[in-house]
Design an enzyme around this catalytic site. Structure first.
Site, mmCIF file in Angstrom:
data_model
loop_
_atom_site.group_PDB
_atom_site.id
_atom_site.type_symbol
_atom_site.label_atom_id
_atom_site.label_comp_id
_atom_site.label_asym_id
_atom_site.label_seq_id
_atom_site.Cartn_x
_atom_site.Cartn_y
_atom_site.Cartn_z
ATOM 1 N N GLY A 178 0.827 -1.192 0.000
ATOM 2 C CA GLY A 178 0.000 0.000 0.000
ATOM 3 C C GLY A 178 0.864 1.245 0.000
ATOM 4 N N HIS A 194 -1.153 1.110 9.174
ATOM 5 C CA HIS A 194 0.117 1.757 8.822
ATOM 6 C C HIS A 194 -0.104 2.911 7.837
ATOM 7 C CE1 HIS A 194 4.561 1.409 7.714
ATOM 8 N NE2 HIS A 194 4.094 2.000 6.631
ATOM 9 N N GLU A 195 -0.894 2.658 6.800
ATOM 10 C CA GLU A 195 -1.103 3.704 5.785
ATOM 11 C C GLU A 195 -1.927 4.864 6.351
ATOM 12 O OE1 GLU A 195 0.753 3.529 3.357
ATOM 13 O OE2 GLU A 195 1.189 1.392 3.347
ATOM 14 N N HIS A 223 7.814 6.667 8.998
ATOM 15 C CA HIS A 223 8.302 5.363 9.450
ATOM 16 C C HIS A 223 9.097 5.555 10.731
ATOM 17 C CE1 HIS A 223 7.810 3.996 5.087
ATOM 18 N NE2 HIS A 223 6.828 3.493 5.818
ATOM 19 N N ASP A 237 12.078 10.665 13.148
ATOM 20 C CA ASP A 237 10.687 10.512 12.682
ATOM 21 C C ASP A 237 9.818 11.636 13.259
ATOM 22 O OD1 ASP A 237 10.573 9.747 15.320
ATOM 23 O OD2 ASP A 237 9.387 7.945 14.972
ATOM 24 N N VAL A 254 9.208 12.328 16.290
ATOM 25 C CA VAL A 254 8.443 11.877 17.453
ATOM 26 C C VAL A 254 9.443 11.577 18.563
ATOM 27 C CG1 VAL A 254 6.973 10.035 18.370
ATOM 28 C CG2 VAL A 254 6.561 10.911 16.058
ATOM 29 N N ASP A 288 1.783 -8.300 10.000
ATOM 30 C CA ASP A 288 0.601 -7.711 10.636
ATOM 31 C C ASP A 288 0.426 -8.107 12.105
ATOM 32 O OD1 ASP A 288 0.033 -6.552 8.206
ATOM 33 O OD2 ASP A 288 -2.044 -7.271 8.131
HETATM 34 N N1 ARG Z 1 5.334 -0.971 2.687
HETATM 35 C C1 ARG Z 1 4.167 -0.253 2.980
HETATM 36 C C2 ARG Z 1 4.473 1.220 3.292
HETATM 37 O O1 ARG Z 1 5.585 1.615 3.496
HETATM 38 C C3 ARG Z 1 3.299 -0.902 4.041
HETATM 39 C C4 ARG Z 1 3.898 -1.760 5.089
HETATM 40 C C5 ARG Z 1 2.792 -2.343 5.954
HETATM 41 N N2 ARG Z 1 3.222 -3.420 6.801
HETATM 42 C C6 ARG Z 1 2.396 -4.411 7.238
HETATM 43 N N3 ARG Z 1 2.826 -5.307 8.067
HETATM 44 N N4 ARG Z 1 1.186 -4.517 6.839
HETATM 45 O O2 ARG Z 1 3.609 2.091 3.332
HETATM 46 ZN ZN ZN Z 2 4.974 3.146 5.196
HETATM 47 CA CA CA Z 3 11.914 9.173 17.388
#
Ligand code: ARG
Ligand code: ZN
Ligand code: CA
Length: 245
Positions: A118, A157-158, A167, A178, A180, A218
Site C-alpha cells: 500500500g 500503517h497507511e 516510518h 521521525d 516523534v 501484521d
Molecule cells: N510498505 C508499505 C508502506 O511503506 C506498508 C507496510 C505495511 N506493513 C504491514 N505489516 N502490513 O507504506
Molecule cells: Zn509506510
Molecule cells: Ca523518534
C-alpha cells in the site's frame, strides 16, 4: 485536541478479475481493525513489553464507512502514480477528500518491479489524490486477505501516514528523526515477526519493532506511542489540516 476524532471513510474497490471484487464484509473488517488500533482496544495491545508500555498511546480516532464504490477496470496492476484516483484513467475520483478519508483497494500495486502492499499521501498534499491505496490481498481480515498481511495492519500503517506519521526509523540513519520524541531511533525497518520480548538494537537503544510504523508482519505490530498520537491529533486542532466530523 480534545475527545474522539471522527473520520468518515469512502472505500473504492477497483477490480479486474471478479475475485478481486472484495465483499462488504472484507471492507467492514478493515474499518473494524482501524477502530480497534486507533483506540488502543486491539486484542494484542496487551503484548506490548514493559520497556514500551509506558509510552503506548491511544489515538482516540474512530472511522465510519460512509460509502463504497465498485468499478471494473481492464488494468491488472497499478503503479504508485495515483492513476487509480481518476475515473478518466479507469479509476475512481476521490469523494469529499477535504472531510473524508478515501481508500482505494486495487488488484496489484507495483513500484518498479516490486509488488507493494500500500501507499499513502501525507497531509497537506493535493486534495484530488488525498488518501490511501491498498492491494486487496492486504486489506481487512477475511475474504482475499492473505497471510502474513491479513490482519488489516497495512490499513493501520497507511492511515498512520495519512495522519502525518513517518516510518519509525525515520527512513534514514540513526540520527534521522521521525519527528516523534518517544520512539527510539533506528536506522532500518524490521521485517517478519520479532516477538514482544525479542530485543533488537540498531542505534544503541532497543528498536520498537512492534510499532505500526515499522515493517513487521501484521500480527507483530500492535502499538502507537503517545508522541505519535500527539502528532496525529495535532492535525485536528483549529486551523489544522484535517477535520473532525
Ligand atoms: N510498505 C508499505 C508502506 O511503506 C506498508 C507496510 C505495511 N506493513 C504491514 N505489516 N502490513 O507504506
Ligand atoms: Zn509506510
Ligand atoms: Ca523518534
Amino acid at each position: 485536541y480534545e475527545g474522539t476524532v471522527n473520520i468518515p471513510v469512502y472505500v473504492h474497490v477497483i477490480y479486474n478479475n471478479s475475485s478481486e471484487n472484495i465483499s462488504q464484509s472484507q471492507i467492514q473488517s478493515q474499518i473494524d481493525v482501524l477502530n480497534a488500533d486507533f483506540s488502543a482496544s486491539n486484542g494484542d495491545f496487551s503484548s506490548i513489553p514493559s520497556d514500551f508500555s509506558g509510552v503506548a498511546g491511544n489515538a482516540n480516532v474512530q472511522f465510519t464507512l460512509a460509502g463504497t464504490t465498485i468499478k471494473q477496470s481492464n488494468r491488472t496492476s497499478w503503479p504508485t502514480d495515483n492513476s487509480m484516483k481518476y475515473s478518466s484513467n479507469g479509476g475512481q475520483d476521490a469523494i469529499s477528500p477535504s472531510t473524508h478519508l478515501n481508500i482505494w483497494v486495487v488488484n496489484y500495486l507495483t513500484s518498479g518491479s516490486n509488488t507493494i502492499l500500500g501507499y499513502a499521501q501525507f497531509p497537506g498534499g493535493s486534495q484530488t489524490t488525498d488518501g490511501v491505496v491498498i492491494g486487496h490481498k492486504y486489506f481487512g481480515t477475511n475474504g482475499t486477505a492473505t497471510q502474513p498481511f491479513d490482519q488489516g495492519r497495512t490499513g493501520t500503517h497507511e492511515v498512520g501516514h495519512y495522519l502525518n506519521l513517518r516510518h519509525i526509523w525515520g527512513d534514514g540513519r540513526c540520527k534521522q528523526d521521525d519527528f516523534v520524541g518517544d520512539t527510539p531511533s533506528s536506522d532500518r525497518p524490521n521485517y517478519y515477526c520479532p516477538g514482544p520480548n525479542e530485543v533488537i538494537s540498531h542505534c544503541r537503544s532497543r528498536d520498537m519493532h512492534m510499532n505500526y510504523m515499522d515493517y513487521v508482519d501484521d500480527s507483530c505490530m500492535y502499538m502507537f506511542t503517545n508522541g505519535q498520537v500527539d502528532r496525529m491529533r495535532a492535525l485536528f486542532a483549529s486551523g489544522g489540516i484535517r477535520e473532525d466530523l
